[in-house]
Design an enzyme around this catalytic site. Structure first.
Site, PDB file in Angstrom:
ATOM      1  N   GLY A  93     -21.689   4.964 -66.282  1.00  0.00           N
ATOM      2  CA  GLY A  93     -20.317   5.465 -66.416  1.00  0.00           C
ATOM      3  C   GLY A  93     -20.241   6.693 -67.307  1.00  0.00           C
ATOM      4  N   ALA A  94     -21.164   7.629 -67.092  1.00  0.00           N
ATOM      5  CA  ALA A  94     -21.183   8.827 -67.949  1.00  0.00           C
ATOM      6  C   ALA A  94     -20.341   9.952 -67.362  1.00  0.00           C
ATOM      7  CB  ALA A  94     -22.624   9.282 -68.160  1.00  0.00           C
ATOM      8  N   SER A  96     -17.050  10.122 -67.442  1.00  0.00           N
ATOM      9  CA  SER A  96     -15.818  10.391 -68.191  1.00  0.00           C
ATOM     10  C   SER A  96     -15.842   9.660 -69.526  1.00  0.00           C
ATOM     11  CB  SER A  96     -14.586   9.953 -67.375  1.00  0.00           C
ATOM     12  OG  SER A  96     -14.515   8.546 -67.318  1.00  0.00           O
ATOM     13  N   GLY A  97     -14.822   9.909 -70.324  1.00  0.00           N
ATOM     14  CA  GLY A  97     -14.599   9.158 -71.560  1.00  0.00           C
ATOM     15  C   GLY A  97     -15.794   9.091 -72.488  1.00  0.00           C
ATOM     16  N   GLY A  99     -18.731   7.635 -72.217  1.00  0.00           N
ATOM     17  CA  GLY A  99     -20.052   7.871 -71.624  1.00  0.00           C
ATOM     18  C   GLY A  99     -20.366   9.356 -71.541  1.00  0.00           C
ATOM     19  N   SER A 226     -15.810  -4.663 -77.222  1.00  0.00           N
ATOM     20  CA  SER A 226     -14.456  -4.257 -77.611  1.00  0.00           C
ATOM     21  C   SER A 226     -13.859  -5.221 -78.620  1.00  0.00           C
ATOM     22  CB  SER A 226     -13.537  -4.191 -76.408  1.00  0.00           C
ATOM     23  OG  SER A 226     -12.205  -3.973 -76.843  1.00  0.00           O
ATOM     24  N   TYR A 274     -10.559  -8.439 -68.212  1.00  0.00           N
ATOM     25  CA  TYR A 274     -11.288  -7.363 -68.910  1.00  0.00           C
ATOM     26  C   TYR A 274     -11.802  -7.864 -70.261  1.00  0.00           C
ATOM     27  CZ  TYR A 274     -12.031  -3.206 -71.787  1.00  0.00           C
ATOM     28  OH  TYR A 274     -12.576  -2.273 -72.639  1.00  0.00           O
TER      29      TYR A 274
HETATM   30  P1  NDP Z   1     -13.397   5.608 -68.864  1.00  0.00           P
HETATM   31  O1  NDP Z   1     -12.559   5.055 -67.782  1.00  0.00           O
HETATM   32  O2  NDP Z   1     -13.185   7.015 -69.266  1.00  0.00           O
HETATM   33  O3  NDP Z   1     -14.933   5.452 -68.498  1.00  0.00           O
HETATM   34  C1  NDP Z   1     -15.411   4.384 -67.761  1.00  0.00           C
HETATM   35  C2  NDP Z   1     -16.541   4.843 -66.888  1.00  0.00           C
HETATM   36  O4  NDP Z   1     -16.994   3.721 -66.118  1.00  0.00           O
HETATM   37  C3  NDP Z   1     -16.140   5.922 -65.887  1.00  0.00           C
HETATM   38  O5  NDP Z   1     -17.145   6.903 -65.895  1.00  0.00           O
HETATM   39  C4  NDP Z   1     -16.117   5.192 -64.569  1.00  0.00           C
HETATM   40  O6  NDP Z   1     -16.456   5.985 -63.448  1.00  0.00           O
HETATM   41  C5  NDP Z   1     -17.199   4.169 -64.810  1.00  0.00           C
HETATM   42  N1  NDP Z   1     -17.144   3.080 -63.828  1.00  0.00           N
HETATM   43  C6  NDP Z   1     -16.100   2.290 -63.522  1.00  0.00           C
HETATM   44  N2  NDP Z   1     -16.436   1.459 -62.529  1.00  0.00           N
HETATM   45  C7  NDP Z   1     -17.721   1.714 -62.215  1.00  0.00           C
HETATM   46  C8  NDP Z   1     -18.617   1.194 -61.259  1.00  0.00           C
HETATM   47  N3  NDP Z   1     -18.259   0.249 -60.392  1.00  0.00           N
HETATM   48  N4  NDP Z   1     -19.866   1.693 -61.207  1.00  0.00           N
HETATM   49  C9  NDP Z   1     -20.244   2.686 -62.044  1.00  0.00           C
HETATM   50  N5  NDP Z   1     -19.433   3.226 -62.958  1.00  0.00           N
HETATM   51  C10 NDP Z   1     -18.181   2.749 -63.035  1.00  0.00           C
HETATM   52  O7  NDP Z   1     -13.226   4.621 -70.109  1.00  0.00           O
HETATM   53  P2  NDP Z   1     -13.870   4.604 -71.576  1.00  0.00           P
HETATM   54  O8  NDP Z   1     -14.707   5.779 -71.783  1.00  0.00           O
HETATM   55  O9  NDP Z   1     -12.783   4.304 -72.508  1.00  0.00           O
HETATM   56  O10 NDP Z   1     -14.766   3.295 -71.493  1.00  0.00           O
HETATM   57  C11 NDP Z   1     -16.129   3.289 -71.800  1.00  0.00           C
HETATM   58  C12 NDP Z   1     -16.493   1.956 -72.445  1.00  0.00           C
HETATM   59  O11 NDP Z   1     -15.854   1.827 -73.695  1.00  0.00           O
HETATM   60  C13 NDP Z   1     -16.067   0.739 -71.631  1.00  0.00           C
HETATM   61  O12 NDP Z   1     -17.121  -0.207 -71.661  1.00  0.00           O
HETATM   62  C14 NDP Z   1     -14.880   0.196 -72.393  1.00  0.00           C
HETATM   63  O13 NDP Z   1     -14.759  -1.191 -72.223  1.00  0.00           O
HETATM   64  C15 NDP Z   1     -15.287   0.541 -73.808  1.00  0.00           C
HETATM   65  N6  NDP Z   1     -14.218   0.586 -74.784  1.00  0.00           N
HETATM   66  C16 NDP Z   1     -13.236   1.525 -74.691  1.00  0.00           C
HETATM   67  C17 NDP Z   1     -12.245   1.569 -75.636  1.00  0.00           C
HETATM   68  C18 NDP Z   1     -11.150   2.564 -75.583  1.00  0.00           C
HETATM   69  O14 NDP Z   1     -10.291   2.495 -76.441  1.00  0.00           O
HETATM   70  N7  NDP Z   1     -11.122   3.467 -74.619  1.00  0.00           N
HETATM   71  C19 NDP Z   1     -12.222   0.625 -76.757  1.00  0.00           C
HETATM   72  C20 NDP Z   1     -13.280  -0.342 -76.719  1.00  0.00           C
HETATM   73  C21 NDP Z   1     -14.242  -0.316 -75.786  1.00  0.00           C
HETATM   74  P3  NDP Z   1     -15.423   7.021 -62.783  1.00  0.00           P
HETATM   75  O15 NDP Z   1     -15.488   8.231 -63.648  1.00  0.00           O
HETATM   76  O16 NDP Z   1     -16.021   7.240 -61.445  1.00  0.00           O
HETATM   77  O17 NDP Z   1     -14.096   6.381 -62.757  1.00  0.00           O
HETATM   78 MG1  PMR Z   2      -4.115  -2.985 -79.412  1.00  0.00          MG
HETATM   79  C1  PMR Z   2      -4.982  -3.424 -85.839  1.00  0.00           C
HETATM   80  C2  PMR Z   2      -4.787  -2.962 -84.888  1.00  0.00           C
HETATM   81  C3  PMR Z   2      -5.135  -2.744 -83.479  1.00  0.00           C
HETATM   82  C4  PMR Z   2      -6.257  -2.172 -82.966  1.00  0.00           C
HETATM   83  C5  PMR Z   2      -7.449  -1.631 -83.697  1.00  0.00           C
HETATM   84  C6  PMR Z   2      -6.109  -2.179 -81.551  1.00  0.00           C
HETATM   85  C7  PMR Z   2      -7.054  -1.717 -80.659  1.00  0.00           C
HETATM   86  N1  PMR Z   2      -4.888  -2.744 -81.239  1.00  0.00           N
HETATM   87  C8  PMR Z   2      -4.255  -3.101 -82.418  1.00  0.00           C
HETATM   88  C9  PMR Z   2      -3.004  -3.709 -82.539  1.00  0.00           C
HETATM   89  C10 PMR Z   2      -2.103  -3.946 -81.512  1.00  0.00           C
HETATM   90  N2  PMR Z   2      -2.317  -3.680 -80.202  1.00  0.00           N
HETATM   91  C11 PMR Z   2      -0.784  -4.523 -81.660  1.00  0.00           C
HETATM   92  C12 PMR Z   2      -0.172  -4.940 -82.976  1.00  0.00           C
HETATM   93  C13 PMR Z   2      -0.230  -4.571 -80.395  1.00  0.00           C
HETATM   94  C14 PMR Z   2       1.129  -5.097 -80.011  1.00  0.00           C
HETATM   95  C15 PMR Z   2       2.117  -4.036 -79.988  1.00  0.00           C
HETATM   96  C16 PMR Z   2      -1.204  -4.040 -79.492  1.00  0.00           C
HETATM   97  C17 PMR Z   2      -1.001  -3.932 -78.114  1.00  0.00           C
HETATM   98  C18 PMR Z   2      -1.986  -3.509 -77.239  1.00  0.00           C
HETATM   99  C19 PMR Z   2      -1.897  -3.453 -75.818  1.00  0.00           C
HETATM  100  C20 PMR Z   2      -0.751  -3.802 -74.950  1.00  0.00           C
HETATM  101  N3  PMR Z   2      -3.258  -3.087 -77.636  1.00  0.00           N
HETATM  102  C21 PMR Z   2      -3.927  -2.811 -76.515  1.00  0.00           C
HETATM  103  C22 PMR Z   2      -3.144  -3.014 -75.402  1.00  0.00           C
HETATM  104  C23 PMR Z   2      -3.923  -2.698 -74.254  1.00  0.00           C
HETATM  105  O1  PMR Z   2      -3.606  -2.755 -73.086  1.00  0.00           O
HETATM  106  C24 PMR Z   2      -5.300  -2.328 -74.707  1.00  0.00           C
HETATM  107  C25 PMR Z   2      -6.233  -3.408 -74.267  1.00  0.00           C
HETATM  108  O2  PMR Z   2      -6.153  -4.528 -74.644  1.00  0.00           O
HETATM  109  O3  PMR Z   2      -7.163  -3.058 -73.408  1.00  0.00           O
HETATM  110  C26 PMR Z   2      -8.011  -4.114 -73.032  1.00  0.00           C
HETATM  111  C27 PMR Z   2      -5.212  -2.344 -76.228  1.00  0.00           C
HETATM  112  C28 PMR Z   2      -6.118  -2.012 -77.232  1.00  0.00           C
HETATM  113  N4  PMR Z   2      -5.844  -2.177 -78.567  1.00  0.00           N
HETATM  114  C29 PMR Z   2      -6.911  -1.748 -79.304  1.00  0.00           C
HETATM  115  C30 PMR Z   2      -7.920  -1.279 -78.397  1.00  0.00           C
HETATM  116  C31 PMR Z   2      -9.261  -0.732 -78.799  1.00  0.00           C
HETATM  117  C32 PMR Z   2      -7.425  -1.437 -77.141  1.00  0.00           C
HETATM  118  C33 PMR Z   2      -8.199  -1.030 -75.923  1.00  0.00           C
HETATM  119  C34 PMR Z   2      -9.315  -1.999 -75.767  1.00  0.00           C
HETATM  120  C35 PMR Z   2     -10.459  -1.626 -74.951  1.00  0.00           C
HETATM  121  O4  PMR Z   2     -10.487  -0.552 -74.407  1.00  0.00           O
HETATM  122  O5  PMR Z   2     -11.388  -2.426 -74.865  1.00  0.00           O
END
Ligand code: NDP
Ligand code: PMR
Ligand code: LMG
Length: 355
Positions: A93-94, A96-97, A99, A226, A274
């Site tokens: 998944g490199a 976007s984001g 990666g 996460s 997820y």
């Molecule tokens: P992005 O959506 O930007 O990146 C995800 C990547 O995964 C994309 O490149 C996407 O491809 C690829 N992907 C999705 N499905 C497939 C598949 N079937 N086969 C191959 N590649 C696939 O999200 P993030 O950069 O945020 O996510 C990266 C990682 O970070 C994830 O594991 C996520 O759980 C984790 N993470 C993210 C957080 C955040 O706040 N964003 C917080 C905590 C963890 P394509 O470009 O083609 O869509």
């Molecule tokens: Mg969350 C202490 C605070 C904290 C942090 C570090 C995150 C991270 N979040 C926090 C708090 C809260 N969040 C609170 C108080 C709420 C209620 C308003 C809240 C809500 C919320 C939602 C609806 N947060 C979310 C969502 C998502 O849809 C995201 C999620 O769960 O994705 C799976 C998310 C996230 N909060 C985070 C992080 C890192 C996410 C994205 C998680 C991920 O990408 O794996």
């Protein structure tokens, strides 16, 4: 630094808390790859435990002593100094984001060759170009984690390339918080767990022997976890909470037909699926570490990069969420991190050399 290693915090995993009886994953033919031989998990209610007997079977995983295609790990410069060869890292998944940001950060050092394992070749090619990555620092290879055939094909292609494998980063993920009904992978597993966990599980399992062959000073397998899967945090308590229950849905095949599409057997909830998948990612690294670290010398880790609130991960969420989420994380929770910064953090974890 706000790096939070998600591994080694067993208290955070709901699967361990329910007080339910232990579950053995008996499916020895999962993915056509032996799961019980040599890998068989035995989860207990208080801690993840595994029977020692399986460790004796690790020889099946140990790489055969075949000639490795890796170039010598060090080479001499004209001045007679020894320098380390380029490290070789696969990042899923490199395109976007996180990666992409990680691939960019590593490529910029000139010390790494990044294999960008992506489902959309053209998107990855455009992304690498617009990130300014120099051609000699990366290779794009097709990988669709939502198809186990594609995972196997990727491994074949990678081996054929004869590049060494020093670090594998399982980064790709999908998040489907607004889905009302489950969707499925090519083999019929619920899409989030199928992609984020099962696809990566097979990939990791197959590439273990390639990693083991690496002569690089540090060989690593890193999965992006996460905080939202950790129920001992505030973020992990926002509903719906991760919970693997007694794994009955997973055991039934996650197909939504004769079994639930959810690991715990409950009703479908995309956000929970997820978070469950992330718990599986983190548990996989704990268990791999326990089973394979000593035998292989590979370091296994999961990592939470911080809240990168602007990535494509939230593309399926409602527009209001996508607007409010970044300022909420920036100014209220302070958990926000930019793509660039998160990429640099992950690149650092990849590059650390432990001797
Ligand atoms: P992005 O959506 O930007 O990146 C995800 C990547 O995964 C994309 O490149 C996407 O491809 C690829 N992907 C999705 N499905 C497939 C598949 N079937 N086969 C191959 N590649 C696939 O999200 P993030 O950069 O945020 O996510 C990266 C990682 O970070 C994830 O594991 C996520 O759980 C984790 N993470 C993210 C957080 C955040 O706040 N964003 C917080 C905590 C963890 P394509 O470009 O083609 O869509
Ligand atoms: Mg969350 C202490 C605070 C904290 C942090 C570090 C995150 C991270 N979040 C926090 C708090 C809260 N969040 C609170 C108080 C709420 C209620 C308003 C809240 C809500 C919320 C939602 C609806 N947060 C979310 C969502 C998502 O849809 C995201 C999620 O769960 O994705 C799976 C998310 C996230 N909060 C985070 C992080 C890192 C996410 C994205 C998680 C991920 O990408 O794996
Ligand atoms: C679930 O809804 C759905 O049920 C599920 O299907 C799935 O879609 C899932 O994660 C996805 O969401 C849960 C609900 C979470 O989500 C929503 O309804 C959307 C809310 C969007 C929230 C994001 C931003 C909030 C924005 C606030 C304003 C920001 C403005 C920026 C300003 C900049 C300033 C300069 O929500 C809840 O369920 C809420 C209940 C959460 C309970 C969590 C437990 C701990 C609570 C502790 C409270 C601490 C207080 C923190 C401060 C909070 C401030 C809002």
């Amino acid at each position: 630094m706000a790096l939070q290693a998600a591994s080694l915090v067993p208290a955070s995993f709901s699967v361990l808390k329910e007080g339910k009886s232990g579950v053995s994953l008996k499916d020895s033919t999962l993915f056509g790859l032996s799961f019980s031989e040599p890998i068989k998990a035995n989860f207990s209610s208080s801690a993840l435990r595994c029977k020692r007997e399986f460790e004796q079977k690790l020889c099946a995983v140990r790489a055969e002593t075949v000639a490795t295609a890796s170039p010598a790990v060090t080479k001499s410069t004209p001045e007679g100094k020894k320098t380390l060869r380029k490290g070789s890292v696969v990042i899923t998944g490199a395109s976007s984001g996180l990666g992409l940001a990680t691939a960019k950060a590593l490529a910029e050092t000139g010390k790494w060759h990044v294999i960008m394992a992506c489902r959309d070749y053209l998107k990855a090619a455009r992304a690498a170009k617009s990130a300014g990555m120099a051609k000699e620092n990366y290779t794009i290879m097709h990988l669709d984690l939502a198809s186990l055939d594609s995972v196997r094909q990727f491994v074949d292609n990678f081996r054929r390339s004869e590049m060494p494998l020093d670090v594998l980063v399982c980064n790709a993920a999908v998040y489907l918080p607004t889905a009302k009904e489950p969707t499925f992978t090519a083999e019929g597993f619920e899409l989030s767990v199928g992609t984020n966990h099962l696809g990566h599980f097979l990939l990791s399992r197959l590439l273990l022997e390639d990693l083991e062959k690496s002569d690089y000073p540090s060989k690593r397998l890193i999965i992006v976890g996460s905080i939202t899967g950790n129920t001992n945090t505030l973020a992990g308590n926002v509903p719906p909470k991760a919970n693997l229950g007694d794994l009955r849905g997973l055991q039934g095949g996650l197909n939504g037909l004769n079994s639930s599409a959810m690991i715990d057997g409950g009703d479908f909830d995309g956000a929970k699926a997820y978070k469950d998948s992330k718990v599986c990612n983190m548990l996989t690294m704990q268990e791999f570490h326990r089973r394979f670290h000593e035998e292989t010398g590979i370091t296994f880790a999961s990592l939470y990069p911080g809240c990168i609130a602007t990535t494509g991960l939230f593309r399926e969420h409602i527009p209001l969420f996508r607007t409010l989420f970044p300022p909420f994380q920036k100014y209220i929770t302070k958990g926000y991190v930019s793509e660039d910064e998160a990429g640099k953090r992950l690149a650092q974890v990849i590059s650390i050399i432990t001797l």
